[in-house]
Design an enzyme around this catalytic site. Structure first.
Site, mmCIF file in Angstrom:
data_model
loop_
_atom_site.group_PDB
_atom_site.id
_atom_site.type_symbol
_atom_site.label_atom_id
_atom_site.label_comp_id
_atom_site.label_asym_id
_atom_site.label_seq_id
_atom_site.Cartn_x
_atom_site.Cartn_y
_atom_site.Cartn_z
ATOM 1 N N HIS A 47 14.681 35.590 16.062
ATOM 2 C CA HIS A 47 14.266 36.579 15.270
ATOM 3 C C HIS A 47 13.072 37.900 15.690
ATOM 4 O O HIS A 47 11.842 36.601 15.349
ATOM 5 C CB HIS A 47 14.453 35.891 13.630
ATOM 6 C CG HIS A 47 15.726 35.053 14.446
ATOM 7 N ND1 HIS A 47 16.833 35.800 14.049
ATOM 8 C CD2 HIS A 47 15.652 33.673 13.898
ATOM 9 C CE1 HIS A 47 17.926 34.987 13.535
ATOM 10 N NE2 HIS A 47 17.138 33.686 13.407
ATOM 11 N N GLN A 50 10.041 37.242 13.355
ATOM 12 C CA GLN A 50 9.203 36.031 12.307
ATOM 13 C C GLN A 50 7.934 35.805 13.224
ATOM 14 O O GLN A 50 7.242 35.063 13.289
ATOM 15 C CB GLN A 50 10.227 34.944 12.603
ATOM 16 C CG GLN A 50 11.666 35.584 11.718
ATOM 17 C CD GLN A 50 12.806 34.485 11.562
ATOM 18 O OE1 GLN A 50 12.191 33.559 12.089
ATOM 19 N NE2 GLN A 50 13.436 34.916 10.589
ATOM 20 N N ARG A 71 13.224 30.255 3.712
ATOM 21 C CA ARG A 71 13.589 31.768 4.117
ATOM 22 C C ARG A 71 12.891 32.432 2.853
ATOM 23 O O ARG A 71 13.582 33.429 3.375
ATOM 24 C CB ARG A 71 15.291 30.831 3.326
ATOM 25 C CG ARG A 71 15.863 32.357 4.221
ATOM 26 C CD ARG A 71 17.116 31.770 4.431
ATOM 27 N NE ARG A 71 17.465 31.587 2.875
ATOM 28 C CZ ARG A 71 19.161 32.288 3.042
ATOM 29 N NH1 ARG A 71 20.095 32.554 3.126
ATOM 30 N NH2 ARG A 71 19.910 32.171 1.531
ATOM 31 N N TYR A 110 19.254 40.839 13.009
ATOM 32 C CA TYR A 110 20.231 41.077 11.650
ATOM 33 C C TYR A 110 18.459 42.292 10.484
ATOM 34 O O TYR A 110 19.220 42.678 9.929
ATOM 35 C CB TYR A 110 20.249 40.260 11.047
ATOM 36 C CG TYR A 110 19.286 39.261 10.204
ATOM 37 C CD1 TYR A 110 18.301 38.932 9.131
ATOM 38 C CD2 TYR A 110 18.982 38.183 11.751
ATOM 39 C CE1 TYR A 110 17.362 38.196 8.954
ATOM 40 C CE2 TYR A 110 18.073 37.038 10.903
ATOM 41 C CZ TYR A 110 16.998 37.476 10.136
ATOM 42 O OH TYR A 110 16.335 36.381 9.588
ATOM 43 N N HIS A 257 21.558 25.995 16.511
ATOM 44 C CA HIS A 257 21.100 24.833 15.500
ATOM 45 C C HIS A 257 22.877 24.409 15.381
ATOM 46 O O HIS A 257 23.199 24.030 13.950
ATOM 47 C CB HIS A 257 20.867 25.372 14.289
ATOM 48 C CG HIS A 257 19.807 26.777 13.872
ATOM 49 N ND1 HIS A 257 18.546 25.711 14.552
ATOM 50 C CD2 HIS A 257 19.372 27.953 13.823
ATOM 51 C CE1 HIS A 257 17.320 27.414 14.443
ATOM 52 N NE2 HIS A 257 18.390 28.102 14.025
ATOM 53 N N ASP A 308 13.413 30.745 18.666
ATOM 54 C CA ASP A 308 14.343 31.088 16.989
ATOM 55 C C ASP A 308 12.440 31.782 15.697
ATOM 56 O O ASP A 308 12.521 33.310 16.226
ATOM 57 C CB ASP A 308 14.433 29.982 16.692
ATOM 58 C CG ASP A 308 15.401 30.090 15.534
ATOM 59 O OD1 ASP A 308 14.797 31.368 14.708
ATOM 60 O OD2 ASP A 308 15.400 28.930 14.397
HETATM 61 C C1 NGQ Z 1 17.589 33.569 10.425
HETATM 62 N N1 NGQ Z 1 16.831 31.025 10.469
HETATM 63 O O1 NGQ Z 1 18.874 34.921 10.033
HETATM 64 O O2 NGQ Z 1 16.178 33.907 10.274
HETATM 65 C C2 NGQ Z 1 17.043 32.010 10.001
HETATM 66 C C3 NGQ Z 1 17.172 31.699 8.369
HETATM 67 C C4 NGQ Z 1 19.467 31.363 7.141
HETATM 68 C C5 NGQ Z 1 17.154 29.742 10.837
HETATM 69 N N2 NGQ Z 1 17.662 28.813 10.783
HETATM 70 C C6 NGQ Z 1 18.330 32.550 7.448
HETATM 71 N N3 NGQ Z 1 15.991 29.108 11.885
HETATM 72 O O3 NGQ Z 1 20.036 30.809 8.126
HETATM 73 O O4 NGQ Z 1 19.888 32.063 6.183
HETATM 74 ZN ZN ZN Z 2 18.203 32.285 14.234
#
Ligand code: NGQ
Ligand code: ZN
Length: 442
Positions: A47, A50, A71, A110, A257, A308
């Site tokens: 992502h 980030q 989050r 996203y 994950h 990630d």
């Molecule tokens: C993300 N990140 O989409 O950036 C996710 C967090 C979620 C990780 N899972 C948000 N590491 O899973 O809702």
């Molecule tokens: Zn992710």
């Protein structure tokens, strides 16, 4: 010395075509210059935005701090991005990836719309910012626009901060179609479902039915115990269990994950031919839990790594911590090995290069005819490599010290990193500095 699927070859070099694909390995330019040459590593999960918040979520916000409070911090930061800021941050990130030895990145994207949820005039503006960043940096890209529809397994609407992520199925398929028009040897477009909690079952089926059957599909699957419990409560099955029963999971799938697994789920993923994208530094940073690596290897499962959230951008650190997590947990050493492969580093790297093609959709991974010549040349003048022999060179790269050992990096035969430095690193960092000033000012 070139690391091929048959082991190290001192007599080999590349002969490449105009697109940077390997035509022959018996080679025009011999590479026996004392350098250790490895296939570039595919980063299966990113992502990009980030990267700009690395180090900014390490202060306690709540005594119960967890993935879910992280989050919230991440969502607040995500709300500040425009296409221009995303491009500047992603270019910096991709330069750092190349310098570390990643030559392809799967961008799980996203952040589609304006912060209020309205599409930009060009609905693909944010995707195009990522494509431009990858082109500027010279990294191979698998762009994975993400379908994100609901705020939980109960089908609740997106929260205010999630609005910029959302699409209905038709708008999502239109975005994929538009982006596919730009595909070229450096850009492959795939599909991402954010997670089972963000995509209702009928939408998942509609998207999978509409897309070409060969397109890579990525999704976050079972990172947190909380989502496993919600899935059990609302779908009467654990996430992996549900997915294996309700989708035709095969080698085009990448499960990100796959942290919380029962032995049956571990076996099921391995049997399906899917790839697990493990992101050890982010999973440690977010307090996720440990992937059952040994059981998965025993079941013959495929896997690769991702950086990630980019609190670390280094295949060395991901692989090192993947192995170290297992050692800490089992109180044994040398976990990721096989009967015919006693070196941990080689075993890890061999699995990583093997998963690259399926997960990215690009002809990459190993030094074999028809794959792209994406290569990492280790620095023979790095003290950690003095005295290296073919049986220990990769273990030294992964398990010895912290000085980067990557000297040169080639993508499709084109050198983008020279003597450890990306060719545009200064200009790219200047634009990143300006972007960070804006992001931090708000
Ligand atoms: C993300 N990140 O989409 O950036 C996710 C967090 C979620 C990780 N899972 C948000 N590491 O899973 O809702
Ligand atoms: Zn992710």
């Amino acid at each position: 010395m070139l690391w091929t699927p048959d082991g190290w070859r001192s007599d080999a070099g590349f002969d490449i075509d105009d697109h940077g694909r390997i035509r022959a390995l018996d080679a025009a330019e011999p590479t026996g210059s004392g350098s250790w040459i490895l296939p570039g590593v595919a980063n299966l999960h990113s992502h990009a935005f980030q990267r700009a918040m690395a180090g900014l979520a390490e202060r306690q916000t709540n005594p119960e701090d967890s993935f879910w409070t992280w989050r919230e911090t991440m969502y607040r930061f995500a709300a500040r991005f425009t296409p221009e800021l995303l491009r500047a941050v992603a270019t910096q990130l991709y330069v750092e990836m190349l310098e570390a030895g990643y030559t392809t990145v799967c961008e799980f994207h996203y952040l589609h719309h304006a912060p209020d949820g309205r599409p930009y005039d060009d609905p693909a503006a944010m995707s195009r910012a990522l494509i431009a960043a990858a082109r500027d940096a010279g990294i191979r890209l698998t762009l994975l626009p993400v379908l994100y529809m609901t705020g939980g397994f109960d089908g609740r609407a997106l929260g205010e901060r999630q609005r910029r992520f959302g699409h209905d199925v038709d708008a999502y398929l239109r975005l994929i179609d538009t982006l596919c028009e730009d595909a070229d040897p450096m850009l492959h477009v795939g599909c991402a479902l954010h997670s089972l909690r963000a995509v209702p079952p009928d939408a998942m089926r509609a998207v999978l039915d509409a897309l070409p059957p060969s397109m890579p599909v990525h999704l976050h699957i079972a990172e947190q115990i909380g989502e496993v419990q919600d899935c059990l409560a609302l779908r009467d099955a654990r996430p992996v269990e549900w997915l294996l029963a309700n989708a035709n999971v095969d080698s085009r799938w990448t499960l990100v994950h796959a942290t919380h697994l029962t032995p049956a789920e571990t076996q099921g993923i391995a049997r399906s031919g899917a790839t697990v994208a493990i992101c050890p530094t982010t999973e440690a940073n977010l307090g996720d839990g440990l992937f059952p690596l040994r059981e998965y290897l025993d079941a013959g499962g495929r896997w690769g790594i991702g950086s990630d959230s980019h609190i670390s951008v280094s295949p060395v650190e991901e692989l090192r911590w993947l192995e170290y997590g297992q050692r800490l947990n089992t109180r044994h050493r040398n976990i990721a090995v096989r009967a015919d492969s006693p070196s941990v580093g080689e075993t890890l790297l061999r699995d990583v290069v093997r998963s690259a093609r399926n997960s990215t959709g690009h002809a990459i991974g190993s030094f074999v005819v028809d794959d792209y010549a994406d290569a990492v040349v280790l620095d023979p003048d790095a003290p950690a490599l003095f005295g290296a022999r073919s049986e220990d060179a990769i273990d030294r790269w992964i398990f010895s010290g912290n000085r980067p050992m990557v000297r040169d990096v080639y993508v499709g035969g084109r050198r983008v990193v020279e003597n450890g430095l990306h060719r545009q690193r200064v200009e790219v960092a200047q634009r990143y500095r300006a972007a960070m000033a804006t992001l931090m000012a708000e």
